[in-house]
Design an enzyme around this catalytic site. Structure first.
Site, PDB file in Angstrom:
ATOM      1  N   LYS A  48       0.690  10.410  13.742  1.00 39.53           N
ATOM      2  CA  LYS A  48       1.329  10.938  12.530  1.00 39.53           C
ATOM      3  C   LYS A  48       1.861  12.342  12.794  1.00 39.53           C
ATOM      4  O   LYS A  48       1.354  13.044  13.670  1.00 39.53           O
ATOM      5  CB  LYS A  48       0.319  10.978  11.378  1.00 39.53           C
ATOM      6  CG  LYS A  48      -0.055   9.592  10.849  1.00 39.53           C
ATOM      7  CD  LYS A  48      -0.890   9.686   9.576  1.00 39.53           C
ATOM      8  CE  LYS A  48      -1.274   8.276   9.121  1.00 39.53           C
ATOM      9  NZ  LYS A  48      -2.022   8.264   7.837  1.00 39.53           N
ATOM     10  N   GLU A  84     -10.723   4.268   9.080  1.00 38.43           N
ATOM     11  CA  GLU A  84     -10.859   3.914   7.665  1.00 38.43           C
ATOM     12  C   GLU A  84     -11.345   2.481   7.476  1.00 38.43           C
ATOM     13  O   GLU A  84     -10.787   1.721   6.687  1.00 38.43           O
ATOM     14  CB  GLU A  84      -9.526   4.135   6.940  1.00 38.43           C
ATOM     15  CG  GLU A  84      -9.076   5.592   6.988  1.00 38.43           C
ATOM     16  CD  GLU A  84      -7.820   5.891   6.173  1.00 38.43           C
ATOM     17  OE1 GLU A  84      -7.004   4.967   5.980  1.00 38.43           O
ATOM     18  OE2 GLU A  84      -7.658   7.044   5.744  1.00 38.43           O
ATOM     19  N   ASP A 131      -2.754  14.179   7.095  1.00 43.29           N
ATOM     20  CA  ASP A 131      -2.218  12.925   6.568  1.00 43.29           C
ATOM     21  C   ASP A 131      -0.968  13.114   5.720  1.00 43.29           C
ATOM     22  O   ASP A 131      -1.060  13.132   4.498  1.00 43.29           O
ATOM     23  CB  ASP A 131      -3.300  12.230   5.725  1.00 43.29           C
ATOM     24  CG  ASP A 131      -2.964  10.779   5.460  1.00 43.29           C
ATOM     25  OD1 ASP A 131      -2.048  10.261   6.109  1.00 43.29           O
ATOM     26  OD2 ASP A 131      -3.635  10.171   4.608  1.00 43.29           O
ATOM     27  N   TRP A 156     -12.570  13.298   2.247  1.00 43.10           N
ATOM     28  CA  TRP A 156     -11.646  12.747   1.256  1.00 43.10           C
ATOM     29  C   TRP A 156     -11.579  13.638   0.019  1.00 43.10           C
ATOM     30  O   TRP A 156     -10.862  13.339  -0.932  1.00 43.10           O
ATOM     31  CB  TRP A 156     -12.079  11.321   0.832  1.00 43.10           C
ATOM     32  CG  TRP A 156     -11.805  10.287   1.881  1.00 43.10           C
ATOM     33  CD1 TRP A 156     -11.136  10.479   3.051  1.00 43.10           C
ATOM     34  CD2 TRP A 156     -12.187   8.905   1.848  1.00 43.10           C
ATOM     35  NE1 TRP A 156     -11.084   9.299   3.764  1.00 43.10           N
ATOM     36  CE2 TRP A 156     -11.725   8.314   3.053  1.00 43.10           C
ATOM     37  CE3 TRP A 156     -12.873   8.104   0.936  1.00 43.10           C
ATOM     38  CZ2 TRP A 156     -11.922   6.967   3.357  1.00 43.10           C
ATOM     39  CZ3 TRP A 156     -13.069   6.760   1.240  1.00 43.10           C
ATOM     40  CH2 TRP A 156     -12.597   6.195   2.436  1.00 43.10           C
ATOM     41  N   ARG A 192     -11.746  17.361  10.365  1.00 47.69           N
ATOM     42  CA  ARG A 192     -10.930  16.142  10.492  1.00 47.69           C
ATOM     43  C   ARG A 192      -9.654  16.414  11.283  1.00 47.69           C
ATOM     44  O   ARG A 192      -9.168  15.546  12.013  1.00 47.69           O
ATOM     45  CB  ARG A 192     -10.598  15.612   9.090  1.00 47.69           C
ATOM     46  CG  ARG A 192      -9.624  14.459   9.108  1.00 47.69           C
ATOM     47  CD  ARG A 192      -9.514  13.817   7.748  1.00 47.69           C
ATOM     48  NE  ARG A 192      -8.315  12.995   7.667  1.00 47.69           N
ATOM     49  CZ  ARG A 192      -7.865  12.457   6.544  1.00 47.69           C
ATOM     50  NH1 ARG A 192      -8.520  12.645   5.409  1.00 47.69           N
ATOM     51  NH2 ARG A 192      -6.773  11.715   6.535  1.00 47.69           N
ATOM     52  N   GLU A 252       3.748   9.071  -0.481  1.00 48.03           N
ATOM     53  CA  GLU A 252       2.341   8.989  -0.894  1.00 48.03           C
ATOM     54  C   GLU A 252       1.822  10.307  -1.465  1.00 48.03           C
ATOM     55  O   GLU A 252       1.149  10.311  -2.489  1.00 48.03           O
ATOM     56  CB  GLU A 252       1.476   8.564   0.296  1.00 48.03           C
ATOM     57  CG  GLU A 252      -0.016   8.595  -0.014  1.00 48.03           C
ATOM     58  CD  GLU A 252      -0.902   8.154   1.143  1.00 48.03           C
ATOM     59  OE1 GLU A 252      -0.366   7.772   2.201  1.00 48.03           O
ATOM     60  OE2 GLU A 252      -2.126   8.209   0.981  1.00 48.03           O
ATOM     61  N   GLU A 303       5.002   8.994  14.012  1.00 45.03           N
ATOM     62  CA  GLU A 303       4.909   8.236  12.758  1.00 45.03           C
ATOM     63  C   GLU A 303       5.180   9.181  11.591  1.00 45.03           C
ATOM     64  O   GLU A 303       4.421  10.096  11.331  1.00 45.03           O
ATOM     65  CB  GLU A 303       3.530   7.589  12.607  1.00 45.03           C
ATOM     66  CG  GLU A 303       3.388   6.786  11.306  1.00 45.03           C
ATOM     67  CD  GLU A 303       2.049   6.040  11.177  1.00 45.03           C
ATOM     68  OE1 GLU A 303       1.610   5.401  12.168  1.00 45.03           O
ATOM     69  OE2 GLU A 303       1.443   6.094  10.103  1.00 45.03           O
ATOM     70  N   GLU A 319       0.856  -1.189   0.000  1.00 49.13           N
ATOM     71  CA  GLU A 319       0.000   0.000   0.000  1.00 49.13           C
ATOM     72  C   GLU A 319       0.894   1.241   0.000  1.00 49.13           C
ATOM     73  O   GLU A 319       1.793   1.375   0.832  1.00 49.13           O
ATOM     74  CB  GLU A 319      -0.919  -0.017   1.236  1.00 49.13           C
ATOM     75  CG  GLU A 319      -1.887   1.143   1.244  1.00 49.13           C
ATOM     76  CD  GLU A 319      -3.164   0.874   2.040  1.00 49.13           C
ATOM     77  OE1 GLU A 319      -3.415  -0.287   2.416  1.00 49.13           O
ATOM     78  OE2 GLU A 319      -3.912   1.838   2.281  1.00 49.13           O
ATOM     79  N   ARG A 320       0.639   2.122  -0.962  1.00 49.06           N
ATOM     80  CA  ARG A 320       1.428   3.351  -1.115  1.00 49.06           C
ATOM     81  C   ARG A 320       2.908   3.057  -1.342  1.00 49.06           C
ATOM     82  O   ARG A 320       3.774   3.857  -0.981  1.00 49.06           O
ATOM     83  CB  ARG A 320       1.279   4.276   0.094  1.00 49.06           C
ATOM     84  CG  ARG A 320      -0.135   4.515   0.558  1.00 49.06           C
ATOM     85  CD  ARG A 320      -1.005   5.043  -0.533  1.00 49.06           C
ATOM     86  NE  ARG A 320      -2.370   5.294  -0.057  1.00 49.06           N
ATOM     87  CZ  ARG A 320      -3.359   5.673  -0.863  1.00 49.06           C
ATOM     88  NH1 ARG A 320      -3.157   5.818  -2.157  1.00 49.06           N
ATOM     89  NH2 ARG A 320      -4.545   5.887  -0.374  1.00 49.06           N
ATOM     90  N   LYS A 325      -4.127  -0.514  13.917  1.00 51.45           N
ATOM     91  CA  LYS A 325      -4.989   0.535  13.363  1.00 51.45           C
ATOM     92  C   LYS A 325      -6.406   0.083  13.632  1.00 51.45           C
ATOM     93  O   LYS A 325      -6.873  -0.903  13.053  1.00 51.45           O
ATOM     94  CB  LYS A 325      -4.732   0.668  11.859  1.00 51.45           C
ATOM     95  CG  LYS A 325      -5.705   1.583  11.118  1.00 51.45           C
ATOM     96  CD  LYS A 325      -5.306   1.731   9.638  1.00 51.45           C
ATOM     97  CE  LYS A 325      -6.281   2.614   8.868  1.00 51.45           C
ATOM     98  NZ  LYS A 325      -5.878   2.807   7.455  1.00 51.45           N
TER      99      LYS A 325
HETATM  100  O1  GCW Z   1      -4.160   8.358   4.297  1.00 56.46           O
HETATM  101  C1  GCW Z   1      -4.153   7.078   4.449  1.00 56.46           C
HETATM  102  C2  GCW Z   1      -3.502   6.371   3.302  1.00 56.46           C
HETATM  103  C3  GCW Z   1      -3.843   4.932   3.455  1.00 56.46           C
HETATM  104  C4  GCW Z   1      -3.263   4.474   4.789  1.00 56.46           C
HETATM  105  C5  GCW Z   1      -3.798   5.370   5.900  1.00 56.46           C
HETATM  106  C6  GCW Z   1      -3.202   5.038   7.236  1.00 56.46           C
HETATM  107  C7  GCW Z   1      -2.535   2.305   5.402  1.00 56.46           C
HETATM  108  O2  GCW Z   1      -3.978   6.891   2.104  1.00 56.46           O
HETATM  109  O3  GCW Z   1      -3.309   4.200   2.398  1.00 56.46           O
HETATM  110  O4  GCW Z   1      -3.586   3.146   5.048  1.00 56.46           O
HETATM  111  O5  GCW Z   1      -3.503   6.677   5.618  1.00 56.46           O
HETATM  112  O6  GCW Z   1      -2.218   5.637   7.581  1.00 56.46           O
HETATM  113  O7  GCW Z   1      -3.729   4.182   7.927  1.00 56.46           O
END
Ligand code: GCW
Length: 678
Positions: free
Chosen positions: A355, A286, A360, A538, A331, A388, A382, A162-163, A282
């Site tokens: 994060k 999402e 994001d 989004w 958000r 990405e 993080e 992923e990414r 997680k």
């Molecule tokens: O913004 C999102 C990314 C997802 C990612 C998520 C996360 C792993 O687009 O791809 O999923 O963050 O950090 O959980």
């Protein structure tokens, strides 16, 4: 040239300068090493390999009077120990490298409390030679400031990443545990060389299958490879695993059977992997399952898992990346709203992983307001090493610059000087655990990272996880020298290029505090027009809010008031656009197009000027790179050339798309410095 990209920054080409070469040969060719362990073997191999490469010698290991002594502190002669002034300062993973002058038999001591520390010391020692540093007065006493220095792989069991922009996952699950690829060993070696001591092998969007007995055997095989390099393995835990892999009817963290299930699972894993690190989770984010599905809190979920791994010294890294589907709240505010009340409620072996920013991994975000807001909870940083939102596989962006900017920010939560770095390294926390995670940019690409300069971001992350106060400039210089050459005609202009590359991407993508205006889904390329998505947060229009009246997200008290989540000093400064740093202007304010900027120009003019500047910065990068041909492996030179062409094309696309899109609201002319647009 050798400069084999597979070898990353561990390039051991023979030193060309004869006098330097001779002086090294004379100082360190007789090595004393007395380690009989897997880590000891790694150390010995690394000494042999680097000496063969850099010095073109086979070190002697049996000389009567060694001039390079590599051993743990407990084995050092007391007479030598006396000559190590700062010996008491190093911690269990730290090391010292000290030159001891003597009339006849001067020597260099590399020592540490543990063999792992010694391994780090040896890598730093070799680095000193790569950097051509003088060893005659060397005195390095160094320890990591952060305990858990981890890569997070967003790797799926089907080997998609992923990414990920560097090929497929390097974990060949199908052929494990029988097949041990050389890459696993080289991966561990590279990580050890920069002090990374753990790796989460699986995606946070996790698959419960990895917790099944078959996979635990595969995991064990990897753990066995990594152990001599001081690297622990971790997994992501899918919260619904008890239902998915067994026949439990619930995953409710307060249910006794569920709790027992996780305890059994931990026992099963630790029986095979006694130094298993723990779980990254997680949850309720999402679409991932979590404790909220059962009316329980993040604390209930994290503490249940923490209890399961506690008997084995395992940890739980519980992510704070949450933003609800239903909540109308900005958000940027949601993680703080949800997690701050939990401060002090997690068990001691839980870290909350946050994060760097509240949205994001944008090219630029203000630091996450949770930093400093939970002094009784270990907060783990993080960062995202994979790009990405920063140009994916094709853009040259030196991320340590971004990381440094975040770590240096003052949260003011315990007075002036309460930097994010000091929160992360535990100085301002009542808790002992500390950690930093980087979402990996590694894959099956022959050079590991796809873009040749992606290697610098992996390297730089490691350096900052070791010491979050390391400067991006130091990292840039070291990496360039280790990877390419020490020639200052290369290092100086390229350092400048690296340090400017991050501001370039901000300028041509999201200047002046704009954010999240990338194309939908894949996040590559511009998409300020994105508006019809399953969730409003989004879309792009949610973030830039451009209309005839202006542009930007009002996060002051007249808007979402996300600003109230920061310390009063920051609130005061950022509540007024006039005192808000330009770089965060549209993050916190919605301003008219003709708003007068500090420069005296209108906001519209400045937006255009920043987009244009970004494009010109990429052109400058190209010009610099053109002059570097003689210092770089031809393939890397050409590849980077072509990638810079793509980057320039895409930077122009960003500029043109965003300016044309925003112009329909501003209704103002393009300044004439953008020839293509006028
Ligand atoms: O913004 C999102 C990314 C997802 C990612 C998520 C996360 C792993 O687009 O791809 O999923 O963050 O950090 O959980």
């Amino acid at each position: 040239f050798s400069q084999n990209p597979y070898d990353l920054w561990l390039q051991y080409d023979k030193i060309e300068e004869q006098n330097v070469l001779n002086s090294y040969k004379n100082t360190i060719s007789n090595v004393f090493l007395d380690l009989n362990s897997p880590t000891g073997t790694v150390i010995e191999e690394e000494i042999k390999k680097s000496f063969k490469g850099l010095l073109d010698i086979e070190p002697k290991f049996d000389a009567k009077t060694p001039n390079l002594i590599i051993t743990t502190l407990d084995k050092l002669d007391p007479s030598i120990k006396q000559k190590l002034p700062e010996i008491s300062k190093i911690n269990d993973e730290g090391y010292l490298i000290q030159h001891i002058p003597e009339k006849k038999n001067s020597k260099i001591i590399i020592s540490a409390k543990t063999e792992k520390g010694l391994l780090y010391g040896v890598f730093n020692f070799i680095k000193q030679i790569q950097l051509r540093n003088d060893l005659s007065e060397i005195a390095i006493y160094d320890s990591p400031k952060i305990q858990k220095r981890l890569l997070n792989h967003w790797d799926n069991l089907d080997r998609s990443v992923e990414r990920g922009y560097a090929g497929f996952s390097i974990w060949d699950w199908y052929l494990l545990p029988e097949l041990i690829k050389q890459e696993y060993i080289d991966y561990a070696r590279a990580n050890a060389s920069i002090g990374i001591n753990g790796t989460v092998l699986t995606n946070v969007n996790s698959n419960a299958l990895v917790l099944s007995p078959r996979y635990i055997q595969k995991l064990k095989a990897l753990a066995d490879v990594f152990r001599p390099y001081g690297i622990q393995v971790y997994l992501t835990a899918r919260f619904s695993a008890p239902i998915e892999t067994d026949d439990l009817e619930t995953a409710d963290p307060l249910n006794a059977d569920v709790r027992q299930w996780w305890k059994n699972k931990a026992k099963e894993i630790y029986a095979e992997i006694p130094d298993f690190g723990g779980f990254l989770v997680k949850a309720n984010s999402e679409g991932q399952p979590g404790p909220n599905n059962y009316g329980r809190s993040h604390v209930d979920g994290a503490n249940m898992l923490a209890e399961a791994v506690a008997p084995y010294d395992g940890i739980i890294m519980w992510r704070a990346f949450v933003y609800s589907e239903e909540k109308p709240e900005d958000r940027a505010k949601q993680a703080y709203s949800e997690f701050k009340p939990f401060d002090g409620k997690f068990k001691d072996n839980v870290l909350v992983q946050v994060k760097n920013g509240a949205i994001d991994f944008q090219p630029r975000e203000p630091f996450h307001p949770l930093f400093g807001a939970m002094p009784n909870t270990p907060l783990m940083m993080e960062f995202q090493i994979t790009q990405e939102y920063l140009g994916g596989m094709s853009h040259l962006v030196f991320l340590p610059q971004l990381f440094e900017e975040v770590l240096e920010e003052d949260t003011y939560t315990q007075g002036k000087g309460s930097t994010v770095a000091k929160i992360i390294d535990g100085q301002l926390s009542t808790k002992k655990l500390t950690g930093m995670a980087g979402v990996a940019n590694i894959g099956t690409a022959k050079n590991w990272t796809g873009h040749p300069f992606g290697q610098a971001n992996w390297y730089g992350f490691g350096r900052l996880a070791w010491d979050p106060e390391t400067s991006a400039e130091t990292i840039a210089k070291d990496w360039l020298k280790m990877t390419f050459t020490n020639n200052s005609n290369f290092v100086d202009p390229m350092t400048k290029l690296l340090l400017e590359s991050r501001e370039a991407v901000v300028n041509y993508m999201t200047p002046l505090g704009l954010h999240h205006i990338m194309a939908a889904g894949h996040h590559q390329g511009p998409g300020p027009w994105v508006k019809d998505m399953p969730r409003p947060d989004w879309t792009s229009v949610y973030y830039h809010k451009a209309d005839a009246n202006g542009i930007g997200f009002d996060r002051t008290s007249s808007g979402s008031n996300a600003l109230a989540q920061y310390a009063p000093e920051i609130q005061k400064k950022y509540s007024d656009p006039a005192t808000t740093p330009d770089k965060y202007l549209l993050w916190f304010h919605h301003l008219p197009w003709d708003y007068k900027m500090k420069s005296g120009e209108t906001l519209w003019y400045e937006i255009a000027a920043h987009y244009q500047k970004g494009v010109e910065q990429v052109e400058d990068m190209q010009k610099t790179w053109q002059k570097m041909q003689e210092y770089v492996n031809p393939q890397v030179f050409e590849k980077t050339n072509m990638l810079l062409n793509i980057q320039l094309k895409e930077a122009k696309q960003w500029r043109n798309a965003c300016l044309l899109y925003f112009q329909q609201f501003s209704n103002m002319d393009f300044p004439d410095f953008i020839p293509e647009m006028t």
